[in-house]
Design an enzyme around this catalytic site. Structure first.
Site, short mmCIF file in Angstrom:
data_model
loop_
_atom_site.label_atom_id
_atom_site.label_comp_id
_atom_site.label_asym_id
_atom_site.label_seq_id
_atom_site.Cartn_x
_atom_site.Cartn_y
_atom_site.Cartn_z
N ASP A 1 3.89 2.86 -3.91
CA ASP A 1 2.98 3.75 -4.63
C ASP A 1 2.92 3.22 -6.06
O ASP A 1 3.91 3.28 -6.80
CB ASP A 1 3.52 5.18 -4.60
CG ASP A 1 2.61 6.17 -5.33
OD1 ASP A 1 1.77 5.74 -6.13
OD2 ASP A 1 2.78 7.38 -5.10
N VAL A 2 1.75 2.72 -6.47
CA VAL A 2 1.66 2.05 -7.77
C VAL A 2 1.84 2.99 -8.96
O VAL A 2 1.96 2.54 -10.10
CB VAL A 2 0.33 1.27 -7.92
CG1 VAL A 2 0.21 0.17 -6.89
CG2 VAL A 2 -0.88 2.21 -7.86
N TYR B 1 -12.67 8.08 -13.45
CA TYR B 1 -12.66 6.75 -12.82
C TYR B 1 -13.20 5.70 -13.79
O TYR B 1 -12.58 4.65 -14.00
CB TYR B 1 -13.51 6.81 -11.55
CG TYR B 1 -13.60 5.54 -10.75
CD1 TYR B 1 -12.69 5.26 -9.74
CD2 TYR B 1 -14.62 4.61 -10.99
CE1 TYR B 1 -12.78 4.09 -8.99
CE2 TYR B 1 -14.71 3.44 -10.24
CZ TYR B 1 -13.79 3.19 -9.24
OH TYR B 1 -13.89 2.04 -8.51
N ASN C 1 -5.00 -3.80 -7.19
CA ASN C 1 -6.27 -3.38 -6.57
C ASN C 1 -6.29 -1.90 -6.21
O ASN C 1 -7.37 -1.29 -6.12
CB ASN C 1 -6.49 -4.22 -5.29
CG ASN C 1 -7.51 -3.62 -4.35
OD1 ASN C 1 -8.71 -3.79 -4.54
ND2 ASN C 1 -7.04 -2.91 -3.33
N THR D 1 -17.16 0.59 1.14
CA THR D 1 -15.83 0.90 1.68
C THR D 1 -15.69 2.42 1.81
O THR D 1 -16.56 3.19 1.38
CB THR D 1 -14.72 0.40 0.74
OG1 THR D 1 -14.83 1.12 -0.48
CG2 THR D 1 -14.84 -1.10 0.49
N LYS E 1 -11.32 2.51 -15.58
CA LYS E 1 -11.78 1.13 -15.39
C LYS E 1 -12.10 0.45 -16.73
O LYS E 1 -11.85 -0.74 -16.90
CB LYS E 1 -13.00 1.10 -14.46
CG LYS E 1 -12.71 1.55 -13.03
CD LYS E 1 -11.68 0.66 -12.34
CE LYS E 1 -11.52 1.01 -10.86
NZ LYS E 1 -10.49 0.21 -10.19
N ASP F 1 0.85 -1.19 0.00
CA ASP F 1 0.00 0.00 0.00
C ASP F 1 0.89 1.24 0.00
O ASP F 1 2.04 1.19 0.45
CB ASP F 1 -0.90 0.00 1.26
CG ASP F 1 -2.17 0.82 1.07
OD1 ASP F 1 -3.23 0.22 0.80
OD2 ASP F 1 -2.10 2.07 1.18
N1 LIG Z 1 -15.77 0.41 -3.27
C1 LIG Z 1 -16.41 0.19 -4.42
O1 LIG Z 1 -17.63 0.40 -4.56
C2 LIG Z 1 -15.63 -0.32 -5.60
C3 LIG Z 1 -16.38 -0.79 -6.70
C4 LIG Z 1 -15.69 -1.26 -7.81
C5 LIG Z 1 -14.32 -1.28 -7.82
N2 LIG Z 1 -13.63 -0.83 -6.74
C6 LIG Z 1 -12.17 -0.84 -6.79
O2 LIG Z 1 -11.66 -1.64 -5.76
C7 LIG Z 1 -10.35 -1.18 -5.44
C8 LIG Z 1 -10.23 -0.96 -3.94
O3 LIG Z 1 -11.15 0.05 -3.57
P1 LIG Z 1 -11.73 0.21 -2.09
O4 LIG Z 1 -13.17 0.46 -2.22
O5 LIG Z 1 -11.25 -0.89 -1.23
O6 LIG Z 1 -11.03 1.60 -1.69
P2 LIG Z 1 -10.37 2.09 -0.31
O7 LIG Z 1 -10.28 3.55 -0.45
O8 LIG Z 1 -11.08 1.51 0.86
O9 LIG Z 1 -8.90 1.44 -0.35
C9 LIG Z 1 -7.97 1.80 -1.36
C10 LIG Z 1 -6.57 1.45 -0.88
O10 LIG Z 1 -5.67 1.81 -1.96
C11 LIG Z 1 -4.58 2.51 -1.41
N3 LIG Z 1 -3.97 3.39 -2.42
C12 LIG Z 1 -4.47 4.56 -2.90
N4 LIG Z 1 -3.61 5.09 -3.79
C13 LIG Z 1 -2.56 4.24 -3.87
C14 LIG Z 1 -1.36 4.24 -4.62
N5 LIG Z 1 -1.04 5.26 -5.45
N6 LIG Z 1 -0.50 3.20 -4.48
C15 LIG Z 1 -0.78 2.19 -3.61
N7 LIG Z 1 -1.90 2.15 -2.86
C16 LIG Z 1 -2.78 3.16 -3.00
C17 LIG Z 1 -5.15 3.28 -0.24
O11 LIG Z 1 -4.14 3.67 0.69
C18 LIG Z 1 -6.13 2.26 0.35
O12 LIG Z 1 -5.52 1.41 1.28
C19 LIG Z 1 -10.13 0.08 -6.27
O13 LIG Z 1 -9.42 -0.23 -7.46
C20 LIG Z 1 -11.53 0.51 -6.60
O14 LIG Z 1 -11.59 1.29 -7.76
C21 LIG Z 1 -14.25 -0.34 -5.63
#
Ligand SMILES: NC(=O)c1ccc[n+]([C@@H]2O[C@H](COP(=O)([O-])OP(=O)(O)OC[C@H]3O[C@@H](n4cnc5c(N)ncnc54)[C@H](O)[C@@H]3O)[C@@H](O)[C@H]2O)c1
Length: 255
Positions: free
Chosen positions: A59-60, A151, A86, A186, A155, A37
Protein backbone atom coordinates in the site's frame (compact mmCIF):
# COMPACT_ATOMS: atom_id res chain seq x y z
CA UNK A 1 18.32 -8.55 -23.12
CA UNK A 2 18.58 -11.71 -21.09
CA UNK A 3 15.75 -11.77 -18.51
CA UNK A 4 17.63 -13.35 -15.58
CA UNK A 5 20.32 -10.64 -15.80
CA UNK A 6 18.23 -7.69 -16.99
CA UNK A 7 17.66 -4.46 -15.11
CA UNK A 8 15.16 -4.44 -12.26
CA UNK A 9 12.00 -2.31 -12.16
CA UNK A 10 9.25 -1.80 -9.59
CA UNK A 11 5.82 -0.67 -10.83
CA UNK A 12 3.40 0.28 -8.06
CA UNK A 13 -0.32 -0.31 -8.55
CA UNK A 14 0.45 -2.72 -11.38
CA UNK A 15 -2.04 -5.55 -10.82
CA UNK A 16 -4.16 -4.11 -13.65
CA UNK A 17 -4.67 -1.13 -15.93
CA UNK A 18 -1.82 1.15 -16.96
CA UNK A 19 0.57 -0.30 -14.37
CA UNK A 20 0.14 -3.84 -15.68
CA UNK A 21 0.71 -2.63 -19.22
CA UNK A 22 3.88 -0.80 -18.13
CA UNK A 23 5.11 -3.93 -16.34
CA UNK A 24 4.37 -6.05 -19.42
CA UNK A 25 6.19 -3.64 -21.74
CA UNK A 26 9.21 -3.52 -19.43
CA UNK A 27 9.30 -7.32 -19.10
CA UNK A 28 9.25 -7.59 -22.90
CA UNK A 29 12.27 -5.29 -22.95
CA UNK A 30 14.20 -7.56 -20.58
CA UNK A 31 13.47 -5.96 -17.21
CA UNK A 32 12.92 -8.15 -14.19
CA UNK A 33 9.67 -6.56 -13.04
CA UNK A 34 8.21 -6.33 -9.55
CA UNK A 35 4.43 -6.17 -9.81
CA UNK A 36 3.36 -4.35 -6.67
CA UNK A 37 -0.19 -3.52 -5.65
CA UNK A 38 -2.39 -3.00 -2.62
CA UNK A 39 -4.24 -6.05 -3.96
CA UNK A 40 -1.63 -8.77 -3.46
CA UNK A 41 -3.68 -11.63 -4.94
CA UNK A 42 -4.26 -9.78 -8.22
CA UNK A 43 -0.57 -8.80 -8.30
CA UNK A 44 0.36 -12.48 -8.00
CA UNK A 45 -1.98 -13.38 -10.87
CA UNK A 46 -0.56 -10.55 -12.97
CA UNK A 47 2.96 -12.03 -12.85
CA UNK A 48 1.80 -15.11 -14.81
CA UNK A 49 3.30 -15.10 -18.27
CA UNK A 50 5.76 -12.30 -17.50
CA UNK A 51 9.24 -13.75 -17.54
CA UNK A 52 11.22 -12.83 -14.43
CA UNK A 53 8.28 -11.06 -12.76
CA UNK A 54 7.54 -11.37 -9.04
CA UNK A 55 4.69 -9.91 -6.96
CA UNK A 56 5.19 -7.89 -3.79
CA UNK A 57 2.07 -6.41 -2.14
CA UNK A 58 2.35 -2.80 -0.98
CA UNK A 59 0.00 0.00 0.00
CA UNK A 60 1.87 3.07 -1.23
CA UNK A 61 0.31 5.23 1.50
CA UNK A 62 2.29 3.34 4.13
CA UNK A 63 5.96 4.31 4.42
CA UNK A 64 6.88 1.07 6.20
CA UNK A 65 5.39 -0.97 3.35
CA UNK A 66 7.11 1.11 0.67
CA UNK A 67 10.48 0.70 2.38
CA UNK A 68 9.83 -3.03 2.71
CA UNK A 69 8.93 -3.20 -1.00
CA UNK A 70 12.26 -1.66 -2.01
CA UNK A 71 14.20 -3.79 0.51
CA UNK A 72 12.52 -7.01 -0.65
CA UNK A 73 13.24 -6.16 -4.28
CA UNK A 74 16.91 -5.56 -3.60
CA UNK A 75 17.09 -8.69 -1.41
CA UNK A 76 15.58 -10.75 -4.25
CA UNK A 77 17.32 -9.26 -7.27
CA UNK A 78 20.38 -7.55 -5.78
CA UNK A 79 19.63 -4.21 -7.40
CA UNK A 80 17.04 -1.62 -8.49
CA UNK A 81 17.26 0.33 -11.76
CA UNK A 82 13.81 1.81 -12.29
CA UNK A 83 10.87 2.87 -10.12
CA UNK A 84 7.48 3.64 -11.70
CA UNK A 85 5.16 5.13 -9.04
CA UNK A 86 1.90 4.40 -10.82
CA UNK A 87 -0.66 3.58 -8.10
CA UNK A 88 -3.55 6.02 -8.22
CA UNK A 89 -7.22 6.44 -7.39
CA UNK A 90 -9.87 8.85 -8.61
CA UNK A 91 -12.62 10.98 -7.07
CA UNK A 92 -15.31 12.80 -9.04
CA UNK A 93 -16.82 15.52 -6.86
CA UNK A 94 -17.28 19.30 -7.00
CA UNK A 95 -15.00 21.16 -4.60
CA UNK A 96 -18.00 22.31 -2.55
CA UNK A 97 -18.99 18.66 -2.02
CA UNK A 98 -15.47 17.42 -1.21
CA UNK A 99 -14.72 16.91 2.47
CA UNK A 100 -11.21 16.86 3.89
CA UNK A 101 -11.22 13.10 4.45
CA UNK A 102 -11.98 12.42 0.78
CA UNK A 103 -9.35 14.98 -0.30
CA UNK A 104 -6.77 13.29 1.89
CA UNK A 105 -7.68 9.82 0.59
CA UNK A 106 -6.86 10.90 -2.94
CA UNK A 107 -3.73 12.86 -2.14
CA UNK A 108 -2.44 10.08 0.13
CA UNK A 109 -2.29 7.64 -2.78
CA UNK A 110 -1.66 9.98 -5.72
CA UNK A 111 0.88 12.31 -4.12
CA UNK A 112 2.21 10.86 -0.85
CA UNK A 113 2.48 7.47 -2.55
CA UNK A 114 4.63 8.93 -5.32
CA UNK A 115 6.81 10.80 -2.83
CA UNK A 116 7.36 7.64 -0.76
CA UNK A 117 8.16 5.49 -3.79
CA UNK A 118 10.64 8.05 -5.08
CA UNK A 119 12.06 8.74 -1.62
CA UNK A 120 12.90 5.09 -0.89
CA UNK A 121 13.69 3.89 -4.41
CA UNK A 122 16.30 6.58 -5.02
CA UNK A 123 18.90 5.30 -2.51
CA UNK A 124 18.55 1.76 -3.88
CA UNK A 125 18.90 3.00 -7.48
CA UNK A 126 21.91 5.06 -6.43
CA UNK A 127 23.48 1.98 -4.80
CA UNK A 128 22.94 0.14 -8.11
CA UNK A 129 24.95 2.72 -10.04
CA UNK A 130 22.14 5.02 -11.21
CA UNK A 131 18.91 4.63 -13.16
CA UNK A 132 15.61 6.40 -13.37
CA UNK A 133 12.17 7.12 -11.96
CA UNK A 134 9.14 7.65 -14.20
CA UNK A 135 6.12 9.10 -12.42
CA UNK A 136 2.61 8.64 -13.79
CA UNK A 137 1.06 12.10 -13.61
CA UNK A 138 -1.81 13.34 -15.81
CA UNK A 139 -2.74 16.21 -18.13
CA UNK A 140 -5.19 17.18 -15.40
CA UNK A 141 -2.11 18.37 -13.47
CA UNK A 142 -1.56 21.12 -16.04
CA UNK A 143 -5.12 22.35 -16.64
CA UNK A 144 -8.11 23.29 -14.55
CA UNK A 145 -10.19 20.13 -14.52
CA UNK A 146 -13.65 20.60 -12.98
CA UNK A 147 -14.97 17.82 -10.73
CA UNK A 148 -11.58 16.25 -9.97
CA UNK A 149 -9.88 18.93 -7.87
CA UNK A 150 -8.15 16.57 -5.44
CA UNK A 151 -6.89 14.32 -8.24
CA UNK A 152 -5.74 17.21 -10.44
CA UNK A 153 -4.01 19.01 -7.55
CA UNK A 154 -2.16 15.83 -6.62
CA UNK A 155 -1.05 15.32 -10.22
CA UNK A 156 0.12 18.95 -10.47
CA UNK A 157 2.20 18.36 -7.36
CA UNK A 158 3.64 15.18 -8.89
CA UNK A 159 4.74 17.15 -11.95
CA UNK A 160 6.55 19.65 -9.75
CA UNK A 161 8.04 16.89 -7.59
CA UNK A 162 9.32 15.30 -10.80
CA UNK A 163 11.20 18.44 -11.80
CA UNK A 164 12.57 19.16 -8.34
CA UNK A 165 13.66 15.56 -7.83
CA UNK A 166 15.28 15.56 -11.28
CA UNK A 167 17.49 18.45 -10.22
CA UNK A 168 18.33 17.01 -6.81
CA UNK A 169 19.05 13.51 -8.13
CA UNK A 170 20.94 14.41 -11.33
CA UNK A 171 24.29 14.49 -9.51
CA UNK A 172 23.52 10.95 -8.31
CA UNK A 173 22.97 9.58 -11.83
CA UNK A 174 19.21 9.25 -11.41
CA UNK A 175 16.89 10.72 -14.05
CA UNK A 176 13.34 11.63 -13.04
CA UNK A 177 10.58 12.13 -15.60
CA UNK A 178 6.79 12.07 -15.71
CA UNK A 179 4.22 10.98 -18.26
CA UNK A 180 1.01 13.01 -18.50
CA UNK A 181 -1.66 10.87 -20.15
CA UNK A 182 -5.07 12.09 -21.25
CA UNK A 183 -8.06 9.79 -20.69
CA UNK A 184 -7.13 6.11 -20.93
CA UNK A 185 -9.82 3.43 -21.08
CA UNK A 186 -9.17 1.71 -17.74
CA UNK A 187 -11.39 0.95 -14.73
CA UNK A 188 -10.38 4.32 -13.27
CA UNK A 189 -12.22 6.14 -16.06
CA UNK A 190 -15.00 3.58 -16.60
CA UNK A 191 -15.89 3.74 -12.90
CA UNK A 192 -15.82 7.57 -12.92
CA UNK A 193 -17.88 8.05 -16.10
CA UNK A 194 -21.35 7.80 -14.46
CA UNK A 195 -20.36 10.42 -11.85
CA UNK A 196 -19.08 12.79 -14.57
CA UNK A 197 -22.33 12.23 -16.51
CA UNK A 198 -24.48 12.91 -13.43
CA UNK A 199 -22.66 16.16 -12.57
CA UNK A 200 -22.44 17.33 -16.19
CA UNK A 201 -26.02 16.39 -17.10
CA UNK A 202 -24.86 14.01 -19.84
CA UNK A 203 -26.76 10.89 -20.90
CA UNK A 204 -25.30 7.47 -20.18
CA UNK A 205 -22.29 7.02 -22.48
CA UNK A 206 -22.10 10.76 -23.07
CA UNK A 207 -18.84 11.25 -21.20
CA UNK A 208 -17.06 8.73 -23.41
CA UNK A 209 -18.35 10.49 -26.51
CA UNK A 210 -17.07 13.87 -25.29
CA UNK A 211 -13.64 12.42 -24.55
CA UNK A 212 -13.42 10.61 -27.88
CA UNK A 213 -14.28 13.82 -29.70
CA UNK A 214 -11.61 15.80 -27.81
CA UNK A 215 -8.85 13.16 -27.96
CA UNK A 216 -9.58 11.49 -31.33
CA UNK A 217 -9.96 8.24 -29.39
CA UNK A 218 -9.54 6.90 -25.89
CA UNK A 219 -5.95 6.18 -24.98
CA UNK A 220 -5.00 2.58 -24.25
CA UNK A 221 -2.63 1.48 -21.48
CA UNK A 222 -0.02 0.46 -24.07
CA UNK A 223 0.20 4.11 -25.22
CA UNK A 224 1.42 4.99 -21.73
CA UNK A 225 3.62 1.89 -21.41
CA UNK A 226 5.61 2.76 -24.53
CA UNK A 227 6.16 6.33 -23.30
CA UNK A 228 7.37 5.06 -19.92
CA UNK A 229 9.77 2.65 -21.62
CA UNK A 230 11.15 5.49 -23.76
CA UNK A 231 11.75 7.76 -20.76
CA UNK A 232 13.29 4.91 -18.76
CA UNK A 233 15.62 3.85 -21.57
CA UNK A 234 19.21 4.28 -20.30
CA UNK A 235 20.12 5.65 -23.76
CA UNK A 236 18.05 8.78 -22.95
CA UNK A 237 20.86 10.13 -20.78
CA UNK A 238 19.83 13.79 -21.25
CA UNK A 239 16.09 13.36 -20.69
CA UNK A 240 15.33 14.39 -17.13
CA UNK A 241 12.82 16.70 -15.48
CA UNK A 242 10.47 16.30 -18.43
CA UNK A 243 6.68 16.12 -18.29
CA UNK A 244 5.74 14.16 -21.38
CA UNK A 245 2.17 14.70 -22.58
CA UNK A 246 0.32 11.96 -24.46
CA UNK A 247 -3.34 12.84 -24.94
CA UNK A 248 -4.22 12.76 -28.65
CA UNK A 249 -4.14 16.57 -28.63
CA UNK A 250 -6.67 17.03 -25.80
CA UNK A 251 -4.69 19.83 -24.15
CA UNK A 252 -3.25 21.27 -27.37
CA UNK A 253 -6.49 22.99 -28.38
CA UNK A 254 -8.30 25.95 -26.84
CA UNK A 255 -11.66 24.79 -28.19
N1 LIG B 1 -6.91 6.03 -16.74
C1 LIG B 1 -6.62 7.29 -17.08
O1 LIG B 1 -7.32 7.96 -17.86
C2 LIG B 1 -5.40 7.94 -16.48
C3 LIG B 1 -4.98 9.15 -17.06
C4 LIG B 1 -3.86 9.78 -16.53
C5 LIG B 1 -3.18 9.22 -15.49
N2 LIG B 1 -3.61 8.04 -14.95
C6 LIG B 1 -2.87 7.48 -13.83
O2 LIG B 1 -2.38 6.20 -14.16
C7 LIG B 1 -2.23 5.45 -12.96
C8 LIG B 1 -2.90 4.10 -13.11
O3 LIG B 1 -4.29 4.32 -13.32
P1 LIG B 1 -5.24 3.26 -14.04
O4 LIG B 1 -6.08 4.02 -14.97
O5 LIG B 1 -4.46 2.11 -14.54
O6 LIG B 1 -6.16 2.84 -12.79
P2 LIG B 1 -6.73 1.42 -12.34
O7 LIG B 1 -7.80 1.75 -11.37
O8 LIG B 1 -7.05 0.57 -13.52
O9 LIG B 1 -5.50 0.73 -11.58
C9 LIG B 1 -4.96 1.31 -10.40
C10 LIG B 1 -4.19 0.25 -9.64
O10 LIG B 1 -3.64 0.90 -8.47
C11 LIG B 1 -3.87 0.06 -7.36
N3 LIG B 1 -3.90 0.86 -6.12
C12 LIG B 1 -4.88 1.69 -5.70
N4 LIG B 1 -4.56 2.21 -4.50
C13 LIG B 1 -3.35 1.71 -4.17
C14 LIG B 1 -2.49 1.87 -3.06
N5 LIG B 1 -2.83 2.65 -2.01
N6 LIG B 1 -1.31 1.22 -3.04
C15 LIG B 1 -0.97 0.40 -4.07
N7 LIG B 1 -1.75 0.19 -5.14
C16 LIG B 1 -2.92 0.84 -5.19
C17 LIG B 1 -5.19 -0.62 -7.64
O11 LIG B 1 -5.35 -1.81 -6.86
C18 LIG B 1 -5.07 -0.91 -9.14
O12 LIG B 1 -4.44 -2.14 -9.40
C19 LIG B 1 -2.81 6.31 -11.84
O13 LIG B 1 -1.78 7.03 -11.18
C20 LIG B 1 -3.71 7.26 -12.59
O14 LIG B 1 -3.93 8.45 -11.89
C21 LIG B 1 -4.71 7.39 -15.43
Amino acid sequence: MNAPFGPVAIVTGSAKGIGLSVATELAARGYRVVISDINGDDAEVATKGLEGAIAIPCDVRDETQVRALVDATVAHHGRLDLMVPNAGIGLVAPILETDLAAWRQVTAVNLDGVFLALRWAAPAILASGGGSIVNIASVSGTTGTPLIASYAAAKAAVINLTKTAAMELRPHGIRVNAVLPGFIGTDLVTDAAPDFERHLGLPSGGFGEVIEAKQGRFGVPDDVARAVAFLADPDQTWVTGSAFTLDGGLTAALV
